[in-house]
Each structure stands twice: as C-alpha cells, then as structure tokens.
Write a protein that holds these residues in place. Structure first.
Motif, PDB file in Angstrom:
ATOM      1  N   CYS A 260       0.837  -1.204   0.000  1.00 28.42           N
ATOM      2  CA  CYS A 260       0.000   0.000   0.000  1.00 28.42           C
ATOM      3  C   CYS A 260       0.872   1.255   0.000  1.00 28.42           C
ATOM      4  CB  CYS A 260      -0.917   0.025   1.234  1.00 28.42           C
ATOM      5  SG  CYS A 260      -2.302  -1.117   1.112  1.00 28.42           S
ATOM      6  N   THR A 286      -8.624   1.619   0.077  1.00 22.14           N
ATOM      7  CA  THR A 286      -9.918   0.937  -0.089  1.00 22.14           C
ATOM      8  C   THR A 286      -9.951   0.171  -1.416  1.00 22.14           C
ATOM      9  OG1 THR A 286     -10.982   2.664   1.206  1.00 22.14           O
ATOM     10  CG2 THR A 286     -12.420   1.281  -0.126  1.00 22.14           C
ATOM     11  N   LEU A 287      -9.423   0.802  -2.478  1.00 19.06           N
ATOM     12  CA  LEU A 287      -9.418   0.140  -3.787  1.00 19.06           C
ATOM     13  C   LEU A 287      -8.455  -1.059  -3.775  1.00 19.06           C
ATOM     14  CD1 LEU A 287      -9.566   3.280  -6.123  1.00 19.06           C
ATOM     15  CD2 LEU A 287     -11.439   1.775  -5.395  1.00 19.06           C
ATOM     16  N   LEU A 288      -7.319  -0.907  -3.074  1.00 17.49           N
ATOM     17  CA  LEU A 288      -6.376  -2.033  -2.973  1.00 17.49           C
ATOM     18  C   LEU A 288      -7.003  -3.169  -2.157  1.00 17.49           C
ATOM     19  CD1 LEU A 288      -2.985  -0.163  -2.372  1.00 17.49           C
ATOM     20  CD2 LEU A 288      -3.667  -1.456  -4.409  1.00 17.49           C
ATOM     21  N   GLU A 289      -7.759  -2.784  -1.115  1.00 19.14           N
ATOM     22  CA  GLU A 289      -8.432  -3.802  -0.314  1.00 19.14           C
ATOM     23  C   GLU A 289      -9.410  -4.595  -1.181  1.00 19.14           C
ATOM     24  OE1 GLU A 289     -10.643  -2.175   2.963  1.00 19.14           O
ATOM     25  OE2 GLU A 289     -11.469  -4.145   3.470  1.00 19.14           O
ATOM     26  N   LEU A 290     -10.153  -3.860  -2.020  1.00 20.15           N
ATOM     27  CA  LEU A 290     -11.110  -4.498  -2.925  1.00 20.15           C
ATOM     28  C   LEU A 290     -10.378  -5.471  -3.850  1.00 20.15           C
ATOM     29  CD1 LEU A 290     -14.134  -4.254  -3.464  1.00 20.15           C
ATOM     30  CD2 LEU A 290     -13.639  -2.477  -5.151  1.00 20.15           C
ATOM     31  N   ALA A 291      -9.220  -5.026  -4.371  1.00 20.13           N
ATOM     32  CA  ALA A 291      -8.444  -5.880  -5.276  1.00 20.13           C
ATOM     33  C   ALA A 291      -7.894  -7.098  -4.537  1.00 20.13           C
ATOM     34  CB  ALA A 291      -7.292  -5.077  -5.884  1.00 20.13           C
ATOM     35  N   GLY A 292      -7.668  -6.952  -3.213  1.00 18.25           N
ATOM     36  CA  GLY A 292      -7.088  -8.052  -2.446  1.00 18.25           C
ATOM     37  C   GLY A 292      -8.111  -9.048  -1.916  1.00 18.25           C
ATOM     38  N   LEU A 345     -15.306 -13.309  -3.578  1.00 20.94           N
ATOM     39  CA  LEU A 345     -14.768 -12.128  -2.898  1.00 20.94           C
ATOM     40  C   LEU A 345     -14.818 -12.223  -1.382  1.00 20.94           C
ATOM     41  CD1 LEU A 345     -16.278  -9.186  -5.001  1.00 20.94           C
ATOM     42  CD2 LEU A 345     -13.975 -10.130  -5.132  1.00 20.94           C
TER      43      LEU A 345
END
Ligand SMILES: [Zn+2]
Length: 366
Positions: A260, A286-292, A345
C-alpha cells in the motif's frame, strides 16, 4: 450437496437472509469510497479541512484523521445499523439493545480514530523528515504497527468488546489439552467469550501468537454443541495453530501494508507530507483492499480446508465432523449456495456442503 443434509427450503431461507447482506457490504464499500472522494476533492471537503488547517503539521494530521474517520463512520451509520442490528434482529440473531450496539460502534470508532491518527501522523512526519526515502521508512513503521496490533489484539483489542473466562468444564478442558498435545501444539489457554450478549450465532477462533496465542470458543457454541463437536471444532483451531496461520496471516498483512505504501508513493510522491491528502490515501487503500479480497478469500479457504483435515486426523470422528458442520450451518444460517461473486470475494470459509463433502472424501479415502 447431499440432499439429506439440507433441504431446498434451508437453501432458500439462507439465501433470503444473505442476499441483502451482500448488497449491504457492496453499499458499505461504495459509500466509503464515495466519502473519501468527496473529502478529497469536493468543496465541502475543503471546508472541513479548513477546520483543522493551521494546527501545525502534526496537529493537523491527527485532527484531520479524526475528522475523516468520524465523518466516514457518520455517513455509514444507517448502513451499519441495518447490517449490524436491524437485519440481525429481524432474523432473530441479535440479542443487543440499541444503546448496547451504539456503545460497540463508539468503541470501534475510538480504536479506528487512535490507530488512523497515529499512523497518519507518523507517515506525514516521515515524509517531511525524509522526503527522499519516506516510503521505506513508512513501510517499516506501518508493517511494524500491523505486527504489534496482531500480537496485542487478544489482550488489548478483543477485551474492549468481550469478556473472556477460562473454560470451567474440567473434563472437557483436560480432553482439549490432550488434543493439543496430540497435535504437537500444547494449549495454554482455551477461553470462553461472552458472545451471547450480542448474538445467538456460534463461533470459535484462534488469535495472537507466541505469548498471546489462545483458542476462543463462544459461550453460544458450548450451549449448542455436545462435547464431541466441541472437540472437533477445537481440533480445527489446533490445525490453524499447527500450520501457523495467524503468523502467516500477519506476515501477509505486513506485506500488504508495505505494498500500500509503495502504491501511494507511486501515485502521490512527496505530497504525502501534506496532511490534507489523507482521504486520497484512504481511497487508494480501499481500492487495494477491494483488489485483495479474492486472493485473500482463496488463501483463507485453503487454510480452512487444511484445518478441517486436521480436525479429522486428530479426532478421527467423522460423525462429529458432520454433526458439527450441519449444526453450525443451521445455527448461523450459513449461505449454502452463495452467488459466485460473493463466494469469490467474501467467503473466508468453504460452504457447509463443501466442508461436508471434504469430510466424506476424507472418510472414504483408503
Ligand atoms: Zn478455521
């Protein structure tokens, strides 16, 4: 799915409970991202920023962090209330009063405020002191923070929300310690959490590592399950311990924190020295969390299958395995046939039919 485990009506009922919850999760993600974007780039965001501008860099960073976390929590409140209380009450799970639920939210907010303000002030300070290599310093500091939180969570964070007491059934305690010996991971603490003051759902987990490692059973589980099922579930948690899943998960979370930082560095560079940039940073997170989500869920399901196999190897009790997973699924109204996207997800565990199939395959293997 074996038709004897769950009826078509069971599948339908679980779907009626879960489908709106998935929508609620998606709404919460969308709202969070929307609030961060508004705080970052809208005129109202700038108005709010002016409230804390001029407090010195450290004061502004900490106060802005508190404001951003507070506003996000406030906007989320209706969705949180529906997800955490209204829907749970409607389905007969919640045992909480509205004030009790609000108190939980306040405690969670206080933890989020403290952690975010400390982390953001540290990052801004590092970016100001070392403009050339702040990402390396920030990655080390944030990863260290993740390690510390994971280590102290069972003794510092979890007691904020629950009380824990030693298991007072001596015979069961002795049996569980014997299981730990057999697994090669001696059990120091098997604790019982007062889960029933919030929900009728049942639960067990392992947290901490080293000196803070413990296995926690919900009091609701001890009421709902017999001794063979409790042993089976503890054997599953011992599987997590034997394979060091908490330690591996912590190392992965530390790596995630470092990733991050690198992404934020690539996008913002030295602008991170400006406290005002926090909402952009949180939006990126938040977007990285979504991708993870999908990779994390895939790994988690693999670990859960390993722990399920361990529970079978340690107890050899396929009947208890089947009863425990059918009973857990009924008690928690687990989704038996989730939509593909929700499964990919969000599902940290295999579905109950998948777990029962694993148990039967294990029993059938020569
Ligand atoms: Zn597990």
């Amino acid at each position: 799915m074996s038709s004897s485990d769950f009826s078509h009506a069971d599948v339908e009922r679980a779907a009626r409970y879960h489908r709106p919850r998935y929508a609620g999760t998606a709404a919460a993600f969308g709202l969070t991202a929307g609030v961060y974007a508004a705080l970052a780039w809208s005129p109202s965001g700038s108005d709010l920023w002016r409230l804390v501008d001029g407090l010195g860099w450290a004061g502004s960073a900490a106060a802005w962090a508190a404001l951003v976390v507070g506003v996000t929590e406030g906007v989320q409140l209706p969705v949180s209330w529906w997800r955490g209380l209204a829907h749970e009450r409607r389905w007969g799970f919640s045992t909480q009063s509205t004030p009790g639920w609000l108190l939980d939210r306040l405690k969670g907010l206080a933890v989020a405020l403290a952690v975010t303000a400390a982390a953001w002030t540290a990052v801004v300070g590092l970016a100001r002191a070392f403009p050339g290599w702040w990402p390396a310093a920030a990655a080390v500091v944030l990863a260290g923070g993740v390690l510390l939180l994971s280590y102290v969570a069972p003794v510092v964070l979890e007691p904020i929300f629950n009380r824990f007491a030693p298991l007072d059934d001596e015979q069961l305690g002795a049996d569980l310690r014997a299981l730990g010996e057999a697994a090669g991971v001696p059990v120091r603490d098997v604790l019982v959490a007062d889960t029933s003051r919030r929900t009728t759902k049942v639960n067990a987990y392992v947290s901490g590592f080293g000196a803070t490692c413990r296995i926690v059973l919900s009091d609701t589980l001890l009421v709902a399950a017999g001794a063979p099922e409790v042993k089976l579930i503890v054997a599953h948690e011992l599987g997590h311990r034997r394979d060091r899943h908490v330690v591996k998960g912590t190392v992965l979370a530390m790596t995630g924190a470092a990733v991050c930082v690198v992404v934020v560095w690539a996008l913002l560079g030295t602008r991170v020295a400006l406290p005002r940039e926090l909402p952009v940073v949180l939006l990126v997170f938040t977007l990285l969390e979504l991708a993870g989500l999908a990779p994390a869920a895939t790994l988690s399901r693999r670990w859960e299958r390993a722990a399920d196999r361990c529970s079978l190897e340690l107890t050899g009790d396929v009947d208890a395995f089947e009863r425990a997973h059918v009973e857990l699924a009924r008690k928690n109204l687990a989704d038996l046939a989730p939509p593909r996207l929700a499964y990919v997800l969000l599902f940290s565990h295999p579905t109950p039919p998948e777990r029962l199939a694993l148990g039967r395959a294990w029993a059938a293997a020569p």
